[in-house]
Write a protein that holds these residues in place. Sequence first.
Motif, short mmCIF file in Angstrom:
data_model
loop_
_atom_site.label_atom_id
_atom_site.label_comp_id
_atom_site.label_asym_id
_atom_site.label_seq_id
_atom_site.Cartn_x
_atom_site.Cartn_y
_atom_site.Cartn_z
N LYS A 1 18.55 39.93 18.20
CA LYS A 1 18.01 38.84 19.03
C LYS A 1 17.42 37.80 18.11
N LYS B 1 15.31 34.40 17.74
CA LYS B 1 14.38 33.49 18.42
C LYS B 1 14.81 32.06 18.14
N ASP C 1 16.65 34.15 22.20
CA ASP C 1 15.47 34.15 23.07
C ASP C 1 14.66 32.89 22.76
N ASN D 1 11.85 31.77 24.64
CA ASN D 1 10.43 31.77 25.05
C ASN D 1 10.00 30.41 25.60
N GLU E 1 17.86 34.43 26.58
CA GLU E 1 16.64 34.90 27.25
C GLU E 1 15.67 33.76 27.45
N ASP F 1 12.71 37.08 31.15
CA ASP F 1 11.64 37.90 30.58
C ASP F 1 10.34 37.45 31.26
N GLU F 2 9.71 36.38 30.74
CA GLU F 2 8.41 35.93 31.24
C GLU F 2 8.37 35.77 32.77
N ASN G 1 15.07 41.66 31.22
CA ASN G 1 14.32 42.33 30.17
C ASN G 1 13.07 42.89 30.85
N LYS H 1 9.62 44.62 30.65
CA LYS H 1 8.49 45.04 29.82
C LYS H 1 7.48 45.60 30.79
MG MG Z 1 11.47 37.34 25.44
#
Ligand code: MG
Length: 374
Positions: free
Chosen positions: A164, A166, A192, A194, A217, A242-243, A264, A266
């Motif tokens: 992955k 970033k 990813d 973010n 992502e 994700d977030e 994803n 978490k």
């Molecule tokens: Mg992430």
Amino acid sequence: MLTLDRLVLREIRLTLREPFRISSGEVRERRIILCELFDRDGAQAWSECVVDDEPNYSPETLDTAWPTLVRVLAPRLLGRAIDAPGDVHDRLDRDVRGHNMAKAALEMGMWGLAATKAGVPLARLIGGTRDRIATGISLGIQRDVHALIQRAEAAIAEGYNKVKIKIAPGHDVDWVRAVRTAVGEEAHLMADANNAYTLADADRLAALDDLGLMMIEQPLAWDDLVRHAELQRRLRTPLCLDESITSLDRAQDMVTLGAGRIINIKPGRVGGFTASLAIHDYCEQMGIPVWCGGMLESGIGRAYNVALASLPNFTLPGDLSPSARYWAKDVVTPEWTMDAEGMVRVPLDRPGIGVTVDTDHLARITVRTEELRA
Ligand code: MG
Ligand code: OSB
């Protein structure tokens, strides 16, 4: 039956072997909250709160989680009998908005405690079916593209099943293309962001479509599903959220809106194992693959992630790197390792979370503790 009789909170400092940079910030040293839970019968379990120092991933930080655990959440469990760990989520969630990572630390600790009391591995208690988990690595934003290529090549040589990368504006299409050229067509790559982009960047992100990524992502805002749906319509590459996925409802919204095709999970972000299991089961029904993300956890948080990733619909490699990728010395024995095929073993031969905490080491890196009793 479980009754939390005593809870010890501990703040530790763990320095990363190298700084980890994402589009929204950089971390060099982790400030981690560990929970030690004691049942009325004497059973004990460790858990970890995955908050960070800065609110750049979620609104929570260590300094919001600690008082929330002490004043709001722990009193809801201390001295109160519960039938099963699956009941903890509702007890912590009712009329408490947000604070998912603080809730998850306690909720998962109660699952760990239940597994310890029952004498079964945590992975078995939650219905896990795998004994090895395919592992990927999450590479932070590097100094330059050469450093990134070198890191990606090294990761693949080590056996990692997914790399992955970033990304952020200025370190995206060209960098990912350079890695793809270096590692070849077969390598499992993803990006990813973010939250580093807006819909105005859709054309730029669409340029990633030619690079054979498994997924992109969370390119857009942390709490935005509607614009992710618009972006997904303009991309061939699957979006992974994700977030944005903070509950089962948000997972359902993602599917309804077409805001992404992969999740994803978490457990800290969604408030613990009960919500993670619900999202897992829903995604399995809907044909949405899931994988387990990471928050630069110590070996304690990693134990919970490994157990969760043993569930059947965790079909994609997780961000579950071994201890040595993060720390000079982890807080658990044995440390988490990965074999040459990039697999992490689920500790099915041990009850509870499957690792022992090195309390001497912990004592040296603890900066504060607080003990709460029923
Ligand atoms: Mg992430
Ligand atoms: O977005 O997945 C993310 C770490 C901190 C905050 C957010 C993220 C990450 C990672 C690290 O990608 C994954 C790991 O623990 O190895």
